[in-house]
Scaffold this motif. Structure first.
Motif, PDB file in Angstrom:
ATOM      1  N   LYS A 160       1.139   4.300  -2.786  1.00  0.00           N
ATOM      2  CA  LYS A 160       0.983   5.706  -2.405  1.00  0.00           C
ATOM      3  C   LYS A 160       2.212   6.512  -2.817  1.00  0.00           C
ATOM      4  O   LYS A 160       2.091   7.633  -3.323  1.00  0.00           O
ATOM      5  CB  LYS A 160       0.746   5.822  -0.900  1.00  0.00           C
ATOM      6  CG  LYS A 160      -0.655   5.436  -0.470  1.00  0.00           C
ATOM      7  CD  LYS A 160      -0.870   5.339   1.018  1.00  0.00           C
ATOM      8  CE  LYS A 160      -0.387   6.453   1.849  1.00  0.00           C
ATOM      9  NZ  LYS A 160      -0.683   6.276   3.300  1.00  0.00           N
ATOM     10  N   LYS A 220       0.835  -1.208   0.000  1.00  0.00           N
ATOM     11  CA  LYS A 220       0.000   0.000   0.000  1.00  0.00           C
ATOM     12  C   LYS A 220       0.868   1.256   0.000  1.00  0.00           C
ATOM     13  O   LYS A 220       0.601   2.214  -0.729  1.00  0.00           O
ATOM     14  CB  LYS A 220      -0.922  -0.021   1.218  1.00  0.00           C
ATOM     15  CG  LYS A 220      -1.881   1.126   1.291  1.00  0.00           C
ATOM     16  CD  LYS A 220      -2.783   0.980   2.503  1.00  0.00           C
ATOM     17  CE  LYS A 220      -3.744   2.140   2.625  1.00  0.00           C
ATOM     18  NZ  LYS A 220      -4.594   2.014   3.820  1.00  0.00           N
ATOM     19  N   GLU A 221       1.911   1.253   0.808  1.00  0.00           N
ATOM     20  CA  GLU A 221       2.803   2.409   0.891  1.00  0.00           C
ATOM     21  C   GLU A 221       3.562   2.626  -0.417  1.00  0.00           C
ATOM     22  O   GLU A 221       3.808   3.766  -0.809  1.00  0.00           O
ATOM     23  CB  GLU A 221       3.774   2.260   2.060  1.00  0.00           C
ATOM     24  CG  GLU A 221       3.107   2.301   3.420  1.00  0.00           C
ATOM     25  CD  GLU A 221       2.318   3.569   3.688  1.00  0.00           C
ATOM     26  OE1 GLU A 221       2.750   4.671   3.274  1.00  0.00           O
ATOM     27  OE2 GLU A 221       1.250   3.470   4.311  1.00  0.00           O
ATOM     28  N   MET A 252       2.117   7.052  -6.617  1.00  0.00           N
ATOM     29  CA  MET A 252       1.118   8.048  -6.999  1.00  0.00           C
ATOM     30  C   MET A 252       1.586   9.462  -6.618  1.00  0.00           C
ATOM     31  O   MET A 252       1.441  10.404  -7.396  1.00  0.00           O
ATOM     32  CB  MET A 252      -0.232   7.738  -6.345  1.00  0.00           C
ATOM     33  CG  MET A 252      -0.850   6.430  -6.798  1.00  0.00           C
ATOM     34  SD  MET A 252      -1.107   6.327  -8.577  1.00  0.00           S
ATOM     35  CE  MET A 252      -2.354   7.569  -8.802  1.00  0.00           C
ATOM     36  N   ASP A 253       2.167   9.605  -5.437  1.00  0.00           N
ATOM     37  CA  ASP A 253       2.647  10.911  -4.991  1.00  0.00           C
ATOM     38  C   ASP A 253       3.774  11.413  -5.890  1.00  0.00           C
ATOM     39  O   ASP A 253       3.795  12.587  -6.264  1.00  0.00           O
ATOM     40  CB  ASP A 253       3.122  10.821  -3.539  1.00  0.00           C
ATOM     41  CG  ASP A 253       3.558  12.166  -2.993  1.00  0.00           C
ATOM     42  OD1 ASP A 253       2.770  13.137  -3.095  1.00  0.00           O
ATOM     43  OD2 ASP A 253       4.687  12.267  -2.465  1.00  0.00           O
TER      44      ASP A 253
END
Length: 176
Positions: free
Chosen positions: A49, A45-46, A52-53
């Protein structure tokens, strides 16, 4: 008298059992608090993220670069549709801004175990954008070296994702 001793014995047992059970509860509470204090990080998940960031940070700065590339790579483009010197200058500034942003980008603490690999990929992405910025200052830019750095960065990022049994992403596709 026997009833009195039985009652006293029962009371002592009740107090003893109460003390033992509250002691076990406090140990259990301490164990639960330790588990709550250090929650497990969902690395997959990280990573998503993070990806995407990173893409959002690049997209916030590379609009003029994307306009230039779209014009420069358009098939059957008429002369008036080709990028101008002003388009090239704006694209160079945008690429330099992205390189600066990437050079200042910090890998999230949740991914500390992957930090070295992610930092290496980010460094290659930044080098790619800096090479684009430098080449776009020329009258006839050659973006082959920038593409090579971008490919290298994509491979490094892909290996990190594959190590977590995720499909390798393509940041190039996300930002263009």
């Amino acid at each position: 008298m026997k009833k009195f001793f039985v009652l006293l014995f029962a009371l002592a047992m009740a107090i003893g059992l109460t003390a033992c059970s509250s002691n076990n509860e406090s140990k259990t509470d301490k164990k639960e608090n330790k588990e709550e204090a250090a929650p497990k990080v969902d690395v997959k998940k990280e990573l998503v993220k993070f990806y995407m960031d990173l893409g959002n940070k690049i997209n916030a700065k590379d609009t003029d670069l994307n306009v230039y590339v779209a014009k420069a790579t358009k098939e059957d483009a008429k002369p008036e549709e080709l990028p101008t010197a002003e388009d090239r200058a704006k694209a160079s500034e945008a690429a330099a801004a992205v390189a600066t942003e990437l050079n200042n980008y910090q890998v999230p603490e949740e991914l500390k175990d992957k930090k070295a690999d992610l930092d290496s990929a980010i460094k290659d992405y930044a080098a790619s954008y800096q090479t684009k910025a430098d080449e776009l200052k020329k009258d006839v830019p050659n973006l082959d070296a920038a593409s090579a750095s971008l490919t290298q960065a994509e491979e490094k990022l892909g290996k990190v994702f594959e190590s977590e049994k995720l499909l390798p992403p393509s940041l190039d596709k996300q930002v263009n």
